[in-house]
Scaffold this active site. Structure first.
Site, PDB file in Angstrom:
ATOM      1  N   ASP A 104       0.805  -1.357  -0.030  1.00 35.10           N
ATOM      2  CA  ASP A 104      -0.043  -0.065  -0.076  1.00 35.10           C
ATOM      3  C   ASP A 104       0.860   1.161   0.074  1.00 35.10           C
ATOM      4  O   ASP A 104       0.651   2.414  -0.580  1.00 35.10           O
ATOM      5  CB  ASP A 104      -1.102  -0.036   1.321  1.00 35.10           C
ATOM      6  CG  ASP A 104      -2.268  -0.951   0.975  1.00 35.10           C
ATOM      7  OD1 ASP A 104      -2.052  -1.695  -0.028  1.00 35.10           O
ATOM      8  OD2 ASP A 104      -3.387  -0.505   1.510  1.00 35.10           O
ATOM      9  N   CYS A 123       0.548  -8.416   4.869  1.00 33.18           N
ATOM     10  CA  CYS A 123       0.286  -6.996   4.744  1.00 33.18           C
ATOM     11  C   CYS A 123      -1.274  -6.833   4.170  1.00 33.18           C
ATOM     12  O   CYS A 123      -1.891  -7.750   3.837  1.00 33.18           O
ATOM     13  CB  CYS A 123       0.833  -6.374   3.778  1.00 33.18           C
ATOM     14  SG  CYS A 123       2.819  -6.018   4.093  1.00 33.18           S
ATOM     15  N   ASP A 124      -1.649  -5.737   4.351  1.00 32.96           N
ATOM     16  CA  ASP A 124      -2.931  -4.919   4.484  1.00 32.96           C
ATOM     17  C   ASP A 124      -4.185  -6.078   3.918  1.00 32.96           C
ATOM     18  O   ASP A 124      -4.939  -6.629   4.531  1.00 32.96           O
ATOM     19  CB  ASP A 124      -2.935  -3.810   3.675  1.00 32.96           C
ATOM     20  CG  ASP A 124      -2.271  -2.700   4.252  1.00 32.96           C
ATOM     21  OD1 ASP A 124      -1.058  -2.971   4.748  1.00 32.96           O
ATOM     22  OD2 ASP A 124      -2.813  -1.649   4.321  1.00 32.96           O
ATOM     23  N   LYS A 125      -4.523  -6.058   2.572  1.00 32.34           N
ATOM     24  CA  LYS A 125      -5.607  -6.879   1.942  1.00 32.34           C
ATOM     25  C   LYS A 125      -5.106  -8.407   1.902  1.00 32.34           C
ATOM     26  O   LYS A 125      -6.158  -9.281   1.737  1.00 32.34           O
ATOM     27  CB  LYS A 125      -5.791  -6.322   0.566  1.00 32.34           C
ATOM     28  CG  LYS A 125      -6.097  -4.984   0.260  1.00 32.34           C
ATOM     29  CD  LYS A 125      -6.831  -4.316   1.350  1.00 32.34           C
ATOM     30  CE  LYS A 125      -6.271  -2.717   1.781  1.00 32.34           C
ATOM     31  NZ  LYS A 125      -4.850  -2.401   1.995  1.00 32.34           N
ATOM     32  N   CYS A 145       4.782  -2.732   8.294  1.00 30.78           N
ATOM     33  CA  CYS A 145       5.170  -1.385   8.704  1.00 30.78           C
ATOM     34  C   CYS A 145       4.984  -1.332  10.410  1.00 30.78           C
ATOM     35  O   CYS A 145       3.652  -1.845  10.943  1.00 30.78           O
ATOM     36  CB  CYS A 145       4.307  -0.413   8.200  1.00 30.78           C
ATOM     37  SG  CYS A 145       5.095  -0.169   6.300  1.00 30.78           S
ATOM     38  N   SER A 203      -5.312   5.259   5.465  1.00 27.12           N
ATOM     39  CA  SER A 203      -4.505   4.357   5.803  1.00 27.12           C
ATOM     40  C   SER A 203      -4.591   4.185   7.448  1.00 27.12           C
ATOM     41  O   SER A 203      -4.770   5.200   8.092  1.00 27.12           O
ATOM     42  CB  SER A 203      -3.164   4.761   5.455  1.00 27.12           C
ATOM     43  OG  SER A 203      -2.161   4.012   6.075  1.00 27.12           O
TER      44      SER A 203
END
Length: 553
Positions: free
Chosen positions: A78, A119-121, A191, A468
């Protein structure tokens, strides 16, 4: 075993021949076939170590008598996708990840699965697939990045984004910005703050789908490798016990996870993803439940960007098990639920007290009596909007101001960096929703620029897109219905008064109904911004953010 349909019997001789072409022996074929679902690639910092995690998982599976077979799926960074067309594809990748896993697992008849996201998705996409396939499964993430150091303070990626605004405002010179850039992300991993990736990895553990430590053991610690081996071993135990994801991801488990979400102050994106995962699991969640739980769940942590602590601090303070221990003191969680350990949540947390009361506050002395997220409703968001209330300055909890209206992220970034946004303004960014974006972009660049310029205690941002998990300030996203389907946000005009009351969960456009009706008569639905390829198809079938931005059934 499910894999018998591709390896047992006279008529499966061709299938066995193909398995032998990849080097498998009859002895290996006689064992359960365990799919290792890996999102490793060379571009995402949270994923570059997943080859090592996978090797450890395979070792664990082999030790426990299974045959591990690895395949990969996609992953978007992202941060790299931020503030350009690439961000339109990030949320949309979640559905593709779930679909690709479904295809690979069904086509090759695996018996059980170990998922390796970070990570995110990727985390929610894999959780959606786990629920859909309902085969015994364990999650083992790649782990969080360590925090960096800049001017003797712990920093993360969010400070680099904010550094752009600080440099624009003359608060940092270019050499200092470069020094920050060099030092903010010192290791591999997701992160280091309580951004979306770490939110979802922590919530995977909170849901019961990851072993204790899954959300918080740093990526570079050898303990992460040992946990991966345990995950490989444990999936074999789940297979023997016939314990499946839908036995674990129950309504009670989702309620527990939302309590953890509120106590941790997770990313606003966690709301989208929990709704989508629950839909795949056949569990009914709605936005009102988040507010119900918010009212009774104190916020125990203020992790970056809401505070100065990072995930490594949460790890040393006891992690998710310690959070649950505190919440259990006021009977806020159901400890009888089963988890991938094969044991109840009560068994998992019994010897895991809080080890640092600065990082995880005692439940009788929380940062806030209410949780870190809130769902706002009102004429501007009749289906709801989401704010990370734990990262909002006290001065902005209640705010009224004139609307500054922009029809894309690019427009607002140009205005912010040109100094055209003033104290008291309410910045409206629309046509960035699931359909209108398409893809509901995260907008860390404008929020970070506002914060970096020192305006986060004076300016609110409202969007039908997303923010975010690294965002702080009065940033209100997921406004539903979105502008592209005629939501009220499409009718806002420059200098309209907008009233925000986060404690009361209210978001109002101070314009009378007759005026709004007249504006609606003049409104025209815009054309699709992307007319070909996956995002064109996505825009046609994705639903409102209030559903989790899931596809039409």
């Amino acid at each position: 075993m499910q894999s018998e349909i591709v390896k047992k019997g006279l008529e499966k001789a061709p299938h066995r021949s193909l398995f032998k072409a990849i080097g498998l022996t009859d002895e290996e074929l006689a064992r359960p076939l365990i799919g290792i679902v890996n999102s490793h690639n060379d571009i995402v910092p949270g994923h570059i170590n997943l080859d090592k995690i996978s090797e450890a998982v395979k070792a664990g599976v082999l030790m426990a008598g299974g045959t591990p077979l690895e395949f990969h799926t996609i992953a978007v960074c992202d941060g790299i996708a931020m503030n350009h067309t690439g961000m339109k594809y990030s949320l949309a990748s979640r559905e593709l990840i779930a679909d690709t896993v479904e295809i690979m697992v069904t086509a090759h008849a695996f018996d059980a699965l170990v998922f390796i996201p970070n990570c995110d998705k990727v985390v929610p996409g894999m959780l959606m697939a786990a629920a859909r396939l309902n085969l015994p499964a364990v999650f083992i993430s790649g782990g969080p990045m360590l925090a960096g150091k800049f001017q003797d303070e712990a920093v993360s990626l969010s400070q680099v984004f904010e550094g752009v605004g600080s440099a624009t405002a003359g608060k940092l010179n270019l050499d200092q910005l470069h020094d920050l850039e060099e030092n903010a992300c010192p290791t591999c991993g997701s992160c280091s703050g309580m951004f979306t990736a770490n939110s979802m990895n922590c919530l995977t553990e909170a849901l019961g789908m990851g072993l204790p430590g899954n959300g918080t053991i740093p990526a570079v610690y050898s303990e992460r490798i040992r946990l991966a081996k345990k995950a490989g071993q444990q999936v074999m135990e789940l297979l023997k016990a016939k314990l499946r994801p839908l036995d674990i991801m129950t309504a009670e488990a989702f309620r527990n996870a939302i309590h953890a979400d509120m106590a941790l102050g997770c990313s606003t994106n966690s709301v989208l993803h929990l709704l989508a995962i629950a839909d795949e699991a056949g569990v009914k969640l709605d936005l009102n439940l988040f507010n119900e739980i918010n009212k009774v769940t104190p916020q125990l942590c203020k992790l970056s960007p809401a505070g100065s602590h990072h995930i490594e601090d949460l790890y040393w303070a006891g992690g998710i098990s310690a959070i649950y221990n505190e919440l259990h003191k006021k009977d806020l969680i159901n400890t009888s639920v089963i988890t991938v350990t094969g044991k109840s949540l009560a068994d998992n947390i019994v010897n895991n007290p809080v080890l640092n009361n600065e990082v995880i506050r005692p439940i009788d002395n929380p940062y806030s009596e209410n949780g870190g997220l809130a769902i706002l409703f009102g004429n501007l968001a009749p289906e709801g909007a989401v704010v990370k209330r734990g990262a909002v300055a006290p001065e902005m909890m209640v705010h009224e101001g004139p609307a500054r209206v922009f029809d894309s992220e690019e427009e607002v970034v140009a205005a912010i960096l040109a100094g055209k946004i003033l104290k008291g303004d309410v910045v409206v960014i629309r046509y960035e929703g699931p359909q209108g974006g398409p893809g509901m972009r995260e907008m860390l660049t404008p929020t970070s620029a506002i914060a970096g310029m020192g305006l986060d205690k004076d300016v609110a941002l409202i969007t039908d897109g997303r923010f975010s998990g690294a965002t702080r300030g009065a940033s209100i996203g997921h406004v539903s219905p979105e502008a592209s389907v005629g939501g009220v946000i499409a009718l806002v005009e420059e200098n309209d008064l907008i009233r925000i009351n986060i404690p009361a969960c209210q978001l109002e456009l101070v314009v009378d109904d007759e005026t709004l009706k007249a504006r609606r008569n003049l409104w025209k639905k815009p054309e699709l911004k992307i007319k070909t390829g996956y995002m064109s198809r996505y825009a046609r079938i994705v639903q409102s953010a209030s559903t989790g931005a899931i596809f039409e059934k």
